[in-house]
Design an enzyme around this catalytic site. Structure first.
Site, mmCIF file in Angstrom:
data_model
loop_
_atom_site.group_PDB
_atom_site.id
_atom_site.type_symbol
_atom_site.label_atom_id
_atom_site.label_comp_id
_atom_site.label_asym_id
_atom_site.label_seq_id
_atom_site.Cartn_x
_atom_site.Cartn_y
_atom_site.Cartn_z
ATOM 1 N N GLU A 49 0.822 -1.221 0.000
ATOM 2 C CA GLU A 49 0.000 0.000 0.000
ATOM 3 C C GLU A 49 0.850 1.262 0.000
ATOM 4 O O GLU A 49 0.440 2.302 -0.514
ATOM 5 C CB GLU A 49 -0.948 0.017 1.197
ATOM 6 C CG GLU A 49 -2.105 -0.966 1.094
ATOM 7 C CD GLU A 49 -1.766 -2.349 1.635
ATOM 8 O OE1 GLU A 49 -0.584 -2.578 2.011
ATOM 9 O OE2 GLU A 49 -2.679 -3.198 1.676
ATOM 10 N N PHE A 111 -12.120 -7.267 13.536
ATOM 11 C CA PHE A 111 -10.966 -7.697 12.744
ATOM 12 C C PHE A 111 -10.616 -6.622 11.708
ATOM 13 O O PHE A 111 -11.473 -6.151 10.974
ATOM 14 C CB PHE A 111 -11.304 -9.025 12.041
ATOM 15 C CG PHE A 111 -10.200 -9.508 11.135
ATOM 16 C CD1 PHE A 111 -8.958 -9.863 11.652
ATOM 17 C CD2 PHE A 111 -10.396 -9.577 9.764
ATOM 18 C CE1 PHE A 111 -7.936 -10.298 10.818
ATOM 19 C CE2 PHE A 111 -9.383 -10.016 8.918
ATOM 20 C CZ PHE A 111 -8.139 -10.372 9.456
ATOM 21 N N GLN A 112 -9.356 -6.246 11.671
ATOM 22 C CA GLN A 112 -8.821 -5.239 10.740
ATOM 23 C C GLN A 112 -9.495 -3.877 10.878
ATOM 24 O O GLN A 112 -9.707 -3.173 9.904
ATOM 25 C CB GLN A 112 -8.878 -5.744 9.294
ATOM 26 C CG GLN A 112 -7.943 -6.932 9.089
ATOM 27 C CD GLN A 112 -7.661 -7.271 7.646
ATOM 28 O OE1 GLN A 112 -8.501 -7.061 6.785
ATOM 29 N NE2 GLN A 112 -6.480 -7.805 7.391
ATOM 30 N N LYS A 161 -17.816 -1.111 5.191
ATOM 31 C CA LYS A 161 -18.215 -2.157 4.239
ATOM 32 C C LYS A 161 -19.741 -2.192 4.023
ATOM 33 O O LYS A 161 -20.214 -2.390 2.905
ATOM 34 C CB LYS A 161 -17.720 -3.518 4.755
ATOM 35 C CG LYS A 161 -17.924 -4.641 3.750
ATOM 36 C CD LYS A 161 -17.177 -5.899 4.150
ATOM 37 C CE LYS A 161 -17.634 -7.108 3.356
ATOM 38 N NZ LYS A 161 -16.964 -7.282 2.087
ATOM 39 N N MET A 477 23.893 9.715 3.238
ATOM 40 C CA MET A 477 23.694 11.028 3.853
ATOM 41 C C MET A 477 23.923 10.980 5.359
ATOM 42 O O MET A 477 24.484 11.907 5.951
ATOM 43 C CB MET A 477 22.290 11.554 3.533
ATOM 44 C CG MET A 477 22.061 12.981 3.975
ATOM 45 S SD MET A 477 23.277 14.087 3.239
ATOM 46 C CE MET A 477 22.344 14.757 1.872
#
Ligand SMILES: Cc1ncc(C[n+]2csc(CCOP(=O)(O)OP(=O)(O)O)c2C)c(N)n1
Length: 563
Positions: A49, A111-112, A161, A477
């Site tokens: 993602e 969940f999630q 959802k 760096m």
């Protein structure tokens, strides 16, 4: 017409003119993916993602349109946070759609489930949780409007959802009315006249241009102003390309790794027009000594960014393009009569002297590939016509210094957040925006390993992105800071175990090259750039090379070392 929430989303994206989006599916957003094939939308499935959000951001920067990212709830949503913050810091318009657990489960540790609206609040321009299907269309309309208007930025829309599955009559609003949000584009006329008067009186004027010039397409008017009034221009990292890099009035970047000329010009100028720039600490150095001799004019669409870091004498709330075009209308008539603007001859001579005695430079060593020379080679081969993305670190600074960006939107880099792993997915987004252009990610060996999985994405969609790794075997760096300020204590910056990048490219179905001989740099890059496939070029560069000049953190711009 009754549509489900998922269909409303897709229908609305089409109406917003979206042609491509970047995403990754999951349970909470399956309804959207279920309907996706019926819509004229290209979906790029990334491998992470973070890749999707950076790609949407890279697309937005290259194209000047809103980038779109679609991910699932929970870990899908949290994986985008670094990319959202990256876009937020650089004022990039992206709209992020996240799935959410069904509304009855919100707050139940389902969940999630994560509170992505809460998590992303400090790094979005605005965010929404859609709780009623009837609000869905209007929310999407607002999200796009907010992302692209005023000071652009990321806007997140969280979609439960059950809302995606429920139905309502579809109506997409034509316009948006938000009482508390009315960006001021047009400048106040009196202020424009005041600025013209300041320009007329100035002996040492300077333009300090930032990303706002590019975001608002103000580059033509900026160049007109600079050329007509003979005002030298320095730019921030985000402003590169606002005026051609080879223009004699362009002094290069200012700030921590800015040019000697730009940093001295800022310190000596008697008038500074800061256009769409925000006085970042990497630019100002020690704030109390910044531009002490100048009258500071700050033009910005966002009133909250004015007087934030530096006290300015003339605050102007306005769009950069609107301001510069108003300035142009005010100045043009003066040019016809004897009312001409003074040419600042001595000032330009002084600048020319700095630029010729202290140019950007590096020392060549026989048998050793200098990273700066690689960037110069890329510039020579592409004749400045490529879109360059970068990772973060020395590679980013060398790209900014040695590739003379000709056009706006051709330098795509994480400025404000400095996000390693940004450049490659951003290059994927830029390549989607411009399939026929050469898109090159100038990378470090550390940064490229942060989102290397997107090789699969590039290969899968046949994207001919080129990755040139300036491979110094270090987190360069940080190593440079350890060398200069931490007694050469190179703790945890040596990347002695690295993949064979040629084999890695091949494993993904791409092409790999390795360059170890300075004489092979140009010919190998030419060969690589001519290919129509995804390519990694791994260049072994001088491991101990430093970026110069450098203003140590917290020092004044004139306290440059490594000049
Ligand atoms: C995600 C992230 N983690 C850590 C850093 C801190 N950081 C800044 S530059 C840098 C080194 C980058 O190394 P490399 O990609 O190899 O590039 P080089 O400087 O050698 O060109 C690090 C670790 C960062 N900017 N971003």
């Amino acid at each position: 017409m009754e549509l489900t929430g998922a269909q409303i989303l897709l229908e609305s994206l089409v109406r917003e003119g979206v042609d491509v989006m970047f995403g990754y599916p999951g349970g909470a957003v399956i309804d959207i993916y279920h309907h996706l094939p019926q819509y004229p939308l290209t979906h790029i499935l990334t491998r992470h993602e973070q890749g999707a959000i950076h790609a949407a951001d890279g697309y937005a920067r290259a194209k000047g349109k809103v980038g779109v990212c679609l991910v699932t709830s929970g870990p899908g949503a949290t994986n985008t946070v670094t990319g959202i913050a990256t876009a937020y810091m650089d004022s990039i318009p992206v709209v992020i759609f996240t799935g959410q657990v069904p509304t009855p489960l919100i707050g139940n540790d389902a969940f999630q489930e994560v509170d992505i609206v809460g998590i992303s609040r400090p790094c979005t321009k605005h965010n929404y949780l859609v709780k009623d299907i009837k609000e869905m269309a209007a929310t999407i309309k607002e999200a796009f409007y907010l992302a692209r208007s005023g000071r652009p930025g990321p806007v997140l829309v969280d979609l439960p959802k059950d809302i995606l599955a429920s139905k309502t009559t579809y109506h997409y609003p034509e316009t948006v009315h938000m009482r508390s949000y009315n960006p001021t584009y047009e400048p106040n006329k009196k202020q424009v006249r005041r600025v013209v008067d300041l320009i007329r009186k100035a002996k040492k004027p300077l333009i300090y241009a930032g990303g706002g010039v590019i975001a608002s397409n103000a580059h033509d008017d900026l160049q007109w102003l600079a050329t007509t009034c003979q005002i030298p221009v320095t730019a921030t990292l985000m402003g590169l390309g606002c005026i051609p890099g080879e223009d004699p009035l362009f002094l290069g970047m200012l700030g921590m790794h800015g040019t000697y000329t730009a940093n001295h010009a800022v310190s000596e100028a008697d008038l500074i027009l800061a256009v769409g720039a925000r006085f970042d600490d990497r630019v100002t150095g020690k704030v109390t000594t910044f531009a002490k001799k100048a009258t500071l004019v700050h033009i910005d669409i966002d009133p909250t960014s004015i007087q934030k870091n530096v006290a300015v004498h003339v605050p102007v709330v306005s769009g950069c393009r609107e301001f510069l075009s108003a300035l142009r209308s005010e100045i043009e008539p003066c040019l016809k009569g004897d009312d001409c603007l003074p040419p600042h001859k001595e000032w330009l001579e002084q600048i020319h002297e700095w630029a010729t005695t202290k140019p950007l430079h590096y020392e060549s060593k026989p048998g050793v590939i200098k990273p700066q020379a690689v960037v110069e080679s890329i510039y020579k081969i592409t004749r400045g016509e490529a879109i360059i993305t970068t990772e973060v670190g020395q590679n980013q600074m060398w790209a900014a210094q040695f590739y003379k960006f000709k056009y706006p939107r051709t330098f795509i880099s994480s400025g404000g957040l400095g996000t390693m792993g940004y450049g490659f997915p951003a290059a994927i987004g830029a390549q989607m925006a411009f399939p026929d252009k050469l898109v090159i990610d100038i990378a470090g060996d550390g940064s490229i390993q942060m989102n290397i999985q997107e090789m699969a994405t590039a290969v899968c969609y046949g994207l001919p992105v080129k990755i040139v790794i300036l491979n110094n075997g270090y987190l360069g760096m940080v190593r440079q800071w350890q060398e200069l300020f931490y007694q050469e204590n190179y703790c945890s910056t040596c990347l002695d175990v690295a993949p064979d990048f040629v084999k890695l490219a091949e494993a993904y179905g791409a092409t790999g090259f390795q360059i170890t001989d300075p004489d092979a740099v140009e010919s190998t890059l030419r060969e690589a750039f001519a290919l129509k496939s995804t390519v990694i070029v791994d260049v072994s560069v001088d491991p101990m090379e430093n970026v110069s000049p450098m203003v140590p953190a917290g020092k004044s711009l004139t306290d440059m070392i490594l000049v």
